[in-house]
Design a protein around this motif. Structure first.
Motif, PDB file in Angstrom:
ATOM      1  N   ARG A   5     -11.614 -15.531 -23.309  1.00 29.70           N
ATOM      2  CA  ARG A   5     -11.747 -16.819 -22.782  1.00 29.70           C
ATOM      3  C   ARG A   5     -10.876 -17.584 -24.126  1.00 29.70           C
ATOM      4  O   ARG A   5     -10.951 -17.257 -25.854  1.00 29.70           O
ATOM      5  CB  ARG A   5     -13.288 -17.930 -23.482  1.00 29.70           C
ATOM      6  CG  ARG A   5     -12.913 -19.128 -23.229  1.00 29.70           C
ATOM      7  CD  ARG A   5     -14.779 -19.688 -23.357  1.00 29.70           C
ATOM      8  NE  ARG A   5     -13.971 -21.040 -23.234  1.00 29.70           N
ATOM      9  CZ  ARG A   5     -14.570 -22.314 -24.340  1.00 29.70           C
ATOM     10  NH1 ARG A   5     -13.465 -21.939 -25.175  1.00 29.70           N
ATOM     11  NH2 ARG A   5     -13.497 -23.594 -23.337  1.00 29.70           N
ATOM     12  N   ALA A   8     -10.737 -24.128 -22.802  1.00 32.14           N
ATOM     13  CA  ALA A   8     -10.960 -25.169 -22.017  1.00 32.14           C
ATOM     14  C   ALA A   8     -10.165 -25.070 -21.127  1.00 32.14           C
ATOM     15  O   ALA A   8      -9.122 -26.374 -21.859  1.00 32.14           O
ATOM     16  CB  ALA A   8     -12.247 -25.949 -22.792  1.00 32.14           C
ATOM     17  N   LEU A   9     -10.304 -25.091 -19.669  1.00 32.54           N
ATOM     18  CA  LEU A   9      -8.996 -25.949 -18.789  1.00 32.54           C
ATOM     19  C   LEU A   9      -9.232 -27.830 -19.139  1.00 32.54           C
ATOM     20  O   LEU A   9      -8.127 -27.915 -19.645  1.00 32.54           O
ATOM     21  CB  LEU A   9      -9.726 -25.544 -17.501  1.00 32.54           C
ATOM     22  CG  LEU A   9      -8.108 -26.632 -16.646  1.00 32.54           C
ATOM     23  CD1 LEU A   9      -6.922 -25.915 -16.503  1.00 32.54           C
ATOM     24  CD2 LEU A   9      -9.355 -26.269 -14.717  1.00 32.54           C
ATOM     25  N   SER A  10     -10.355 -28.087 -19.124  1.00 32.08           N
ATOM     26  CA  SER A  10     -10.159 -29.674 -20.267  1.00 32.08           C
ATOM     27  C   SER A  10      -9.569 -29.677 -20.883  1.00 32.08           C
ATOM     28  O   SER A  10      -8.646 -31.061 -21.669  1.00 32.08           O
ATOM     29  CB  SER A  10     -11.384 -30.018 -19.899  1.00 32.08           C
ATOM     30  OG  SER A  10     -12.455 -29.399 -20.786  1.00 32.08           O
ATOM     31  N   ILE A  93      -9.316 -18.864 -14.123  1.00 30.93           N
ATOM     32  CA  ILE A  93      -9.961 -19.785 -13.986  1.00 30.93           C
ATOM     33  C   ILE A  93     -11.195 -19.553 -13.715  1.00 30.93           C
ATOM     34  O   ILE A  93     -11.484 -19.439 -12.853  1.00 30.93           O
ATOM     35  CB  ILE A  93      -9.372 -21.043 -13.459  1.00 30.93           C
ATOM     36  CG1 ILE A  93      -7.536 -21.568 -14.254  1.00 30.93           C
ATOM     37  CG2 ILE A  93     -10.267 -22.817 -13.502  1.00 30.93           C
ATOM     38  CD1 ILE A  93      -7.589 -21.726 -15.112  1.00 30.93           C
ATOM     39  N   GLY A  95     -14.930 -21.851 -13.587  1.00 29.12           N
ATOM     40  CA  GLY A  95     -15.660 -22.979 -14.091  1.00 29.12           C
ATOM     41  C   GLY A  95     -14.360 -24.158 -15.415  1.00 29.12           C
ATOM     42  O   GLY A  95     -13.111 -24.032 -14.543  1.00 29.12           O
ATOM     43  N   ASP A  96     -14.683 -24.258 -16.254  1.00 33.85           N
ATOM     44  CA  ASP A  96     -14.094 -25.015 -17.293  1.00 33.85           C
ATOM     45  C   ASP A  96     -13.251 -23.753 -18.113  1.00 33.85           C
ATOM     46  O   ASP A  96     -12.706 -24.434 -19.431  1.00 33.85           O
ATOM     47  CB  ASP A  96     -14.638 -26.017 -17.785  1.00 33.85           C
ATOM     48  CG  ASP A  96     -13.568 -26.772 -18.601  1.00 33.85           C
ATOM     49  OD1 ASP A  96     -12.757 -27.183 -18.123  1.00 33.85           O
ATOM     50  OD2 ASP A  96     -13.956 -27.025 -19.755  1.00 33.85           O
ATOM     51  N   ASP A  97     -13.547 -22.683 -18.338  1.00 34.96           N
ATOM     52  CA  ASP A  97     -12.735 -22.032 -18.555  1.00 34.96           C
ATOM     53  C   ASP A  97     -11.935 -20.861 -18.159  1.00 34.96           C
ATOM     54  O   ASP A  97     -11.515 -20.161 -17.019  1.00 34.96           O
ATOM     55  CB  ASP A  97     -13.615 -20.461 -18.985  1.00 34.96           C
ATOM     56  CG  ASP A  97     -15.197 -20.957 -19.324  1.00 34.96           C
ATOM     57  OD1 ASP A  97     -15.061 -21.850 -20.642  1.00 34.96           O
ATOM     58  OD2 ASP A  97     -16.137 -20.488 -19.311  1.00 34.96           O
TER      59      ASP A  97
END
Length: 109
Positions: A5, A8-10, A93, A95-97
């Motif tokens: 990881r 975070a994508l966000s 990707i 989830g948000d990882d």
């Protein structure tokens, strides 16, 4: 090696890059304007410059020092002075990882 990881994508900003390092491998992680996450070698092949400090436009990342632009999809330089490509890594990707394995490069043949 397994995917790590890196962000975070966000937390990624559109049309920008961040520099991450996994097991000594420097990687530029880019979220393009289409929402696609790319991962390419972070060091410009023309000079020892971090590409993550450069400029994202469309599917290219331009080195801030000498202006060489690299394709985020193929790693190939699109103009001089760079003439050698940078590696392109698979991005997963979950989830948000955002996950990257620096041992797995995209097959561009």
């Amino acid at each position: 090696m397994t995917a790590t990881r890196v962000a975070a994508l966000s937390a990624l900003e559109p049309d920008s890059a961040i520099r991450v390092e996994i097991d000594g491998v420097a990687i530029a992680v880019v979220l393009d304007s289409n929402g696609v996450v790319h991962a390419i070698g972070d060091t410009c092949t023309h000079g020892d410059i971090s590409l993550a400090d450069g400029f994202v436009e469309g599917e290219t990342l331009e080195c801030w020092a000498h202006g060489s632009a690299f394709s985020l999809c193929t790693g190939k330089p699109l103009n001089l002075p760079a003439y050698e490509p940078v590696p392109v890594y698979e991005v997963v990707i979950d989830g948000d990882d955002v996950l990257i394995d620096p041992a797995v490069t995209k097959d561009l043949s």
